[in-house]
Enzyme design. Structure first.
Site, mmCIF file in Angstrom:
data_model
loop_
_atom_site.group_PDB
_atom_site.id
_atom_site.type_symbol
_atom_site.label_atom_id
_atom_site.label_comp_id
_atom_site.label_asym_id
_atom_site.label_seq_id
_atom_site.Cartn_x
_atom_site.Cartn_y
_atom_site.Cartn_z
ATOM 1 N N HIS A 260 -1.095 31.911 22.538
ATOM 2 C CA HIS A 260 -1.221 31.923 20.763
ATOM 3 C C HIS A 260 -1.972 30.812 20.283
ATOM 4 O O HIS A 260 -2.260 31.095 19.497
ATOM 5 C CB HIS A 260 0.112 30.857 20.532
ATOM 6 C CG HIS A 260 0.352 30.150 20.569
ATOM 7 N ND1 HIS A 260 1.254 29.109 21.605
ATOM 8 C CD2 HIS A 260 -0.045 28.614 19.632
ATOM 9 C CE1 HIS A 260 0.820 27.601 21.739
ATOM 10 N NE2 HIS A 260 0.351 27.647 20.209
ATOM 11 N N ASP A 314 3.114 32.432 27.296
ATOM 12 C CA ASP A 314 2.344 32.076 26.515
ATOM 13 C C ASP A 314 0.635 30.909 27.253
ATOM 14 O O ASP A 314 0.976 30.176 27.222
ATOM 15 C CB ASP A 314 2.625 31.313 25.679
ATOM 16 C CG ASP A 314 2.365 30.823 24.583
ATOM 17 O OD1 ASP A 314 1.060 30.895 24.442
ATOM 18 O OD2 ASP A 314 2.588 29.684 24.162
ATOM 19 N N SER A 411 -1.983 22.111 21.403
ATOM 20 C CA SER A 411 -1.270 23.574 21.931
ATOM 21 C C SER A 411 -2.402 23.904 23.240
ATOM 22 O O SER A 411 -3.735 23.630 22.748
ATOM 23 C CB SER A 411 -1.103 24.891 20.860
ATOM 24 O OG SER A 411 0.287 24.801 20.519
#
Length: 467
Positions: A260, A314, A411
């Site tokens: 992402h 992911d 992230s």
């Protein structure tokens, strides 16, 4: 692909194959993340034997063209034996006469001691000349820098040493018969101390206790500021509009991150991120000479990632425009080691690091300095009950501790576990509760061990340093 394989075993942390006289379809031998991987291709090879001597060992592949029935022996002979080392002669088939056309040989040499290096020198070298040494006969040497060195004509390798404990050598005689060149005769053995003076190792956490004047000492959610280059594999992924993610170096050419972070809307259109290695304080560029901002050639998003359906898969890769030289940057910039694919890492103490928010949504503040926090993994089945049905899967790792968590902008960064004397990246920061460090809700990380085959397929022959 069907084959009969004798035995698979794991001496000194690497996978070697032992078999005698078997034939299989084999395209390329990949050696990233410390293991040997076999990928099917269109050429018929015969797997020879794996010699496991005291110091230098080898895997010999004997090959022929798909249009030829004849197999040619790829000579490899013991040169000398001492208490400390073994060395070998390798020669082109038929030497000192020209090799038959369509002859391909591949030798993979490795040392049992991962800190040792292997070197090749050719005493007799005579092959036809081509402009780039690729369109005709050649000898190619992969010393672990993700790029073969090509040799032809009368100029063979001289004391070319590996950068890991593995050296691969490929000989190709071309498809055109030659009567003017007699081939190659080379020796392979332990590299001398001056040739292999610097050793790169993966997963070695920095012990740098230097204080850089002016650095703040803010905390992540319940964590502390990391020391300078404490995690030399940690990178900062620079995105458009002053946004960023984390990432982790897995070898000299690739950064592992979250899918992402490198697809829309985080990375719009054909835009590419930039990678900062050796980063510590985002507001400074003078911590050490190791801090470099690097360009990127491409990003690879896992083809199974679809955030409109779930957060499954992911994971992604960022390829640098040029390979890093870990022998020059180690220990300030170095890769993390791969995880144990068979371990669940349940109820383990792990560490996550990043430049993400110190708290959210209350008083959201971004730190300048890299932050680290120690947390505990939570069994996936327990974690599944903390989110809506289907949100958490077995391809994920969950981890939390009271008042501690990764947060937004962390992230893509690494979830790390210490394994014996090295650190492995076991997870990639993926998602978590709306409020960071929310009681009773764990943060969720992509389980890297489940994606090692995917990583290997995409990084090709790029390698990493041994533990």
């Amino acid at each position: 692909m069907s084959l009969q394989l004798g035995e698979v075993f794991r001496p000194v942390g690497a996978i070697f194959l032992q078999a005698g006289g078997i034939s299989l379809q084999l395209g390329e031998v990949f050696r990233p993340v410390g293991a040997v991987f076999l990928q099917a291709g269109g050429i018929s090879l015969q797997l020879g034997e794996v010699f496991r001597q005291q110091e230098v060992s080898f895997l010999r592949l004997v090959a022929t063209s798909p249009s030829r029935d004849k197999r040619f022996l790829c000579p490899v002979l013991p040169k000398s034996r001492s208490f400390l080392a073994f060395s070998y002669y390798i020669r082109s088939p038929g030497y000192p006469s020209p090799s038959p056309p369509w002859t391909l040989c591949r030798w993979s040499f490795f040392t049992r001691d991962v800190s040792r290096r292997v070197a090749i020198t050719c005493q007799d070298f005579s092959l036809p000349v081509s402009s780039d040494c690729r369109s005709g006969s050649f000898l190619a040497v992969d010393s672990g820098t993700n790029a073969y060195q090509w040799f032809c004509g009368e100029n063979g390798p001289r004391n070319v040493a590996s950068t890991t404990n593995i050296l691969e050598v490929v000989f190709w005689s071309s498809w055109i018969p030659s009567t003017a060149s007699k081939g190659i005769s080379c020796t392979v053995g332990i590299a001398s101390a001056d040739t292999a003076s610097r050793v790169c190792r993966c997963g070695q956490r920095g012990t740098n206790n230097r204080i850089v004047p002016g650095l703040e000492n803010n905390r992540v959610v319940g964590g502390v500021a990391a020391r300078l280059h404490e995690f030399p594999w940690q990178v900062l992924l620079i995105l458009p509009e002053n946004r960023f993610c984390g990432g982790v170096l897995i070898n000299e050419l690739f950064v592992l991150t979250a899918a992402h972070c490198i697809r829309p809307p985080a990375l719009p259109g054909t835009a590419l991120p930039e990678v900062v290695v050796g980063e510590h304080d985002r507001s400074r560029t003078d911590e050490t000479a190791s801090t470099k901002r690097l360009s990127v050639s491409r990003v690879i998003v896992h083809e199974g990632y679809n955030d409109s359906v779930s957060s499954e898969n992911d994971i992604g890769l960022v390829q640098l425009s040029s390979a890093l030289d870990f022998t020059a940057t180690w220990p300030d910039v170095a890769p993390a080691c791969p995880p144990d694919a068979l371990s669940t890492y349940d109820n383990a103490t792990v560490t996550v690091a990043g430049w993400g928010y110190l708290s959210y949504p209350t008083n959201p503040t971004l730190p300048r300095v890299l932050q680290r926090v120690d947390i505990q993994t939570v069994p996936v089945r327990e974690c599944m009950t903390q989110y809506r049905e289907g949100k958490v899967t077995s391809n994920m790792i969950c981890a939390s501790a009271p008042g501690k968590d990764a947060c937004f902008s962390d992230s893509g960064g690494p979830l790390m576990a210490q394994q014996n004397d090295h650190w492995a990246v076991i997870g990639v920061v993926s998602f978590g509760p709306t409020a960071c460090a929310q009681p009773g809700v764990a943060g969720v990380y992509t389980r890297v061990g489940n994606y090692l085959p995917w990583i290997v397929r995409n990084i090709g022959n790029a390698r990493t340093c041994p533990p």
